[in-house]
Design an enzyme around this catalytic site. Structure first.
Site, short mmCIF file in Angstrom:
data_model
loop_
_atom_site.label_atom_id
_atom_site.label_comp_id
_atom_site.label_asym_id
_atom_site.label_seq_id
_atom_site.Cartn_x
_atom_site.Cartn_y
_atom_site.Cartn_z
N GLU A 36 11.21 -8.00 -2.34
CA GLU A 36 11.26 -6.68 -2.27
C GLU A 36 10.57 -6.82 -1.39
O GLU A 36 9.21 -6.51 -1.31
CB GLU A 36 10.79 -5.68 -3.75
CG GLU A 36 11.10 -5.73 -4.66
CD GLU A 36 12.79 -5.05 -4.34
OE1 GLU A 36 13.48 -5.19 -3.70
OE2 GLU A 36 13.61 -5.13 -5.76
N TRP A 66 0.39 -1.48 0.15
CA TRP A 66 0.11 -0.14 -0.49
C TRP A 66 0.60 1.48 0.30
O TRP A 66 0.63 2.73 0.02
CB TRP A 66 -0.74 -0.23 0.88
CG TRP A 66 -0.05 -0.27 2.41
CD1 TRP A 66 -0.52 -1.31 3.44
CD2 TRP A 66 0.71 0.77 2.72
NE1 TRP A 66 0.80 -1.32 4.55
CE2 TRP A 66 1.34 -0.20 4.03
CE3 TRP A 66 0.27 1.39 3.16
CZ2 TRP A 66 2.04 0.40 5.40
CZ3 TRP A 66 1.59 2.09 4.45
CH2 TRP A 66 2.27 1.90 5.29
N SER A 121 6.39 -7.25 2.65
CA SER A 121 6.86 -7.47 4.20
C SER A 121 7.81 -8.44 4.66
O SER A 121 7.20 -9.22 3.57
CB SER A 121 5.60 -7.26 5.41
OG SER A 121 4.77 -8.44 5.01
N CYS A 178 9.72 1.14 2.65
CA CYS A 178 11.25 0.44 2.56
C CYS A 178 12.08 1.10 3.40
O CYS A 178 12.75 0.52 3.86
CB CYS A 178 11.15 -0.12 1.86
SG CYS A 178 10.94 0.71 0.04
N GLU A 233 11.97 -3.75 11.62
CA GLU A 233 11.18 -2.60 10.84
C GLU A 233 10.16 -1.20 11.55
O GLU A 233 9.32 -1.79 12.06
CB GLU A 233 10.87 -2.35 9.56
CG GLU A 233 10.20 -1.50 8.63
CD GLU A 233 10.39 -2.82 7.37
OE1 GLU A 233 8.67 -3.16 6.94
OE2 GLU A 233 10.18 -1.65 6.08
N LYS A 285 -1.90 -8.09 -8.35
CA LYS A 285 -3.38 -8.07 -6.82
C LYS A 285 -2.83 -7.30 -5.92
O LYS A 285 -1.54 -6.50 -4.95
CB LYS A 285 -2.89 -9.86 -5.58
CG LYS A 285 -4.10 -9.72 -5.12
CD LYS A 285 -4.39 -8.75 -3.95
CE LYS A 285 -3.72 -9.28 -2.24
NZ LYS A 285 -4.12 -8.27 -1.84
N PRO A 286 -3.30 -5.68 -6.34
CA PRO A 286 -3.49 -4.78 -4.99
C PRO A 286 -2.99 -4.99 -4.00
O PRO A 286 -4.56 -5.95 -3.60
CB PRO A 286 -4.18 -3.64 -5.82
CG PRO A 286 -4.83 -3.98 -6.82
CD PRO A 286 -4.81 -5.80 -6.44
P1 NAD Z 1 1.95 -6.62 3.41
O1 NAD Z 1 3.92 -8.27 3.43
O2 NAD Z 1 1.49 -7.10 4.51
O3 NAD Z 1 1.26 -7.07 2.28
C1 NAD Z 1 2.06 -6.67 1.06
C2 NAD Z 1 0.89 -7.54 -0.14
O4 NAD Z 1 0.93 -9.21 -0.49
C3 NAD Z 1 -1.04 -7.37 -0.01
O5 NAD Z 1 -1.27 -7.17 -1.04
C4 NAD Z 1 -1.04 -8.17 1.06
O6 NAD Z 1 -2.10 -8.27 0.20
C5 NAD Z 1 -0.20 -9.84 0.34
N1 NAD Z 1 -0.41 -10.96 0.91
C6 NAD Z 1 -0.77 -10.33 2.12
N2 NAD Z 1 -0.23 -12.03 2.77
C7 NAD Z 1 -0.48 -12.41 1.61
C8 NAD Z 1 -0.05 -13.88 1.02
N3 NAD Z 1 -0.08 -14.99 2.36
N4 NAD Z 1 -0.18 -14.24 0.01
C9 NAD Z 1 0.15 -14.06 -0.86
N5 NAD Z 1 -0.10 -12.26 -0.80
C10 NAD Z 1 -0.25 -11.51 0.69
O7 NAD Z 1 3.26 -5.95 3.46
P2 NAD Z 1 2.32 -3.86 3.31
O8 NAD Z 1 2.22 -3.66 4.68
O9 NAD Z 1 1.28 -3.96 2.42
O10 NAD Z 1 3.40 -3.53 2.85
C11 NAD Z 1 4.61 -3.05 3.59
C12 NAD Z 1 5.91 -3.64 3.37
O11 NAD Z 1 6.21 -3.88 2.45
C13 NAD Z 1 7.16 -3.89 4.25
O12 NAD Z 1 7.18 -4.22 5.50
C14 NAD Z 1 8.23 -2.55 3.42
O13 NAD Z 1 8.96 -1.91 4.14
C15 NAD Z 1 8.10 -3.43 2.81
N6 NAD Z 1 8.28 -2.84 1.03
C16 NAD Z 1 9.54 -3.12 0.35
C17 NAD Z 1 9.68 -2.37 -0.93
C18 NAD Z 1 11.29 -2.88 -1.27
O14 NAD Z 1 11.41 -2.16 -2.63
N7 NAD Z 1 12.10 -4.05 -0.64
C19 NAD Z 1 8.80 -0.75 -0.84
C20 NAD Z 1 7.78 -0.99 0.01
C21 NAD Z 1 7.20 -1.27 0.79
#
Ligand code: NAD
Length: 488
Positions: free
Chosen positions: A247, A149, A226, A281, A385, A173-174
């Site tokens: 990522e 997000w 994450s 991130c 984090e 999948k947004p």
């Molecule tokens: P998240 O892992 O909770 O969710 C990310 C996406 O994965 C969402 O679309 C979510 O619905 C989906 N998801 C959740 N569980 C899943 C599963 N079991 N299987 C497949 N998809 C699933 O992360 P978030 O809270 O949306 O994002 C924040 C995290 O993203 C932070 O840790 C941040 O550091 C990281 N991030 C990393 C980068 C990078 O380039 N390394 C960039 C931006 C954000």
């Protein structure tokens, strides 16, 4: 509006009728209803992407580039304003930050459109017998792009830009928090003449993403999110030996040497710690300052942090420094980290409690910029984090000490070093275990450079040439030739 699924070129609701609300974190209001894809919807989207794959992959680079450039143009001209507005509403970031994200998105699409025409192979004479080898690069296939997000539009472009250039098709999948702004980018592709089924969208929460990850007809997973989700995806992908780009999270150190230009280091560490409410991130998570300049740095940093502006409504205050956090869970984690640091002896110089007050909507999720002095390595805020507007600062003595402290977490995404000494810069750059290192610059992002993490911050790279290669299979064709019969 519940037609947030895009399957084979048609916007539609969930086959079960299920939906969940999309909330504005500034005031808790419902912006839209989002469809929750069922297993049937996911299967249909993957089938559409599979059917479209040979059509898209067989176009030549020039044809793919034409559609991609047209999509970038239409996005800028027709959809940018609305996409920016939706982004601020669903995500909370002040309007100017949304403008920056959406414009960069179009740039990424244009960049990879050009790259589509530059995908070539190589060839060489064999070194055993009369053979000649051809190295081809071909698209990986159907890709599941799973997006978080915090940069929901831009990080989608980092995936579909190179993937489309390579000839891949997608099921996107947004994040369940932010499905709206990015849908307009995809609409621009449809308007530009993208064949149906090349880009599909399934909305919903993690369960929908999990269905894609486990789907046998998905060839690659491009995931940003994450560490725990990334670890689970890595395990699942391993069972089917799917390709992955992961990522993941970070805990970026910002090292300030005694010879650093503090007039640069202070505002730039602050911007990178608090921009987007610390929910990036590559946000600065830990500031290490050489003891000689520690007191001055802390005092000046705290004074400036105190003056930052948190917008109650990012649409009305486009230039504000920060907006709300994404949700209550995020704010609770921040508070736990701050409380843990406080009880461990850190001094809370600015912020430290949830932001309430007349001008902020009580349903909004606001946290102020928070400065912690004298942080120590054991504190959660220095290990995990935080993903919020918290800047813990700690002193160090030698550059080796700072490098050791910086490397002492499981993360390895971005690190920053401020010094005017070239030797220190080279010495530290080679020893810091991070995928991106900024020397006297607080952003490691450049379309042409790679972006990605070492250690638990992920696998693979986005952007640049590696970001394109991640969507290509390398195929070796070895050809044995013989002298033709000499017939007259
Ligand atoms: P998240 O892992 O909770 O969710 C990310 C996406 O994965 C969402 O679309 C979510 O619905 C989906 N998801 C959740 N569980 C899943 C599963 N079991 N299987 C497949 N998809 C699933 O992360 P978030 O809270 O949306 O994002 C924040 C995290 O993203 C932070 O840790 C941040 O550091 C990281 N991030 C990393 C980068 C990078 O380039 N390394 C960039 C931006 C954000």
């Amino acid at each position: 509006m519940t037609e947030t699924l895009l399957i084979n070129g048609n916007w539609q609701a969930s086959s079960t009728g299920a939906s969940i609300p999309v909330l504005n974190p500034a005031d808790g209001s419902i912006i839209a209803q989002m469809a929750v894809a069922s297993a049937d919807d996911v299967n249909a989207a993957v089938a559409a992407a599979r059917k479209a794959f040979p059509i898209w992959a067989e176009l030549n680079g020039r044809e793919r580039a034409t559609i991609m450039h047209e999509a970038a143009r239409l996005y800028r001209e027709k959809y940018l304003d609305e996409s920016v507005r939706l982004l601020t509403m669903e995500n909370g970031k002040p309007l100017n930050d949304s403008i920056k994200e959406c414009k960069y998105t179009a740039d990424v699409i244009d960049f990879y459109a050009d790259e589509s025409r530059r995908i070539t192979g190589t060839h060489f004479s064999g070194d055993v017998g009369p053979t000649h080898s051809f190295m081809l690069k071909q698209p990986v296939g159907v890709v599941a792009a799973i997006v978080p997000w915090n940069f929901p539009v831009d990080l989608l472009a980092w995936k579909i830009g190179p993937g489309l250039a390579a000839g891949c098709t997608f099921v996107i999948k947004p994040s369940e928090e932010t499905p709206l702004a990015s849908a307009l980018l995809i609409q621009a592709f449809l308007d530009a003449g993208l064949p149906p089924g090349v880009l599909n969208i399934v909305t919903g929460a993690g369960e929908v993403g999990a269905m894609l990850v486990q789907h046998p007809d998905v060839d690659k997973i491009a995931f940003t999110g994450s560490v725990p989700t990334g670890q689970w995806i890595g395990e699942q992908a391993g069972r089917q030996l799917k390709r992955v780009t992961l990522e993941l999270g970070g805990s970026a150190p910002f090292i300030v040497c005694r010879d650093a230009n503090l007039d640069l280091a202070i505002p730039e560490s602050m911007r990178r710690a608090f921009s987007h409410t610390g929910q990036i991130c590559i946000s600065v998570n830990r500031i290490f300052v050489q003891r000689h300049v520690y007191d001055e740095f802390v005092q000046r940093f705290a004074e400036r942090a105190h003056a930052l502006r948190v917008a109650a409504n990012g649409l009305e205050e486009p230039n504000a420094d920060m907006g709300p956090m994404i949700n209550v869970k995020a704010i609770e984690k921040v508070q736990q980290h701050v409380d843990d640091a406080r009880s461990g002896g850190a001094k809370v110089l600015v912020g430290g409690e949830r932001l309430r007050g007349e001008e902020y909507n009580p349903q909004g999720v606001f946290y102020p910029p928070t400065v912690l002095a004298d942080a120590t390595p054991q504190m959660r805020v220095m290990q995990e984090e935080t993903f919020g507007p918290v800047a813990p600062i700690a002193p160090f003595d030698t550059l080796d000490d700072a490098i050791h402290l910086a490397n002492s977490t499981p993360y390895g995404l971005a690190a920053y070093l401020y010094t005017q000494d070239l030797d220190s810069a080279f010495y530290a750059s080679r020893r810091l275990n991070f995928g991106g290192i900024g020397i006297n610059v607080n952003d490691i992002t450049d379309i042409r450079g790679s972006f990605g993490g070492m250690k638990q911050s992920g696998i693979g790279r986005e952007l640049g040439e590696p970001g394109l290669d991640a969507y290509l299979e390398h195929k070796h064709i070895r050809y044995r030739y013989q002298a033709p019969r000499q017939e007259s």
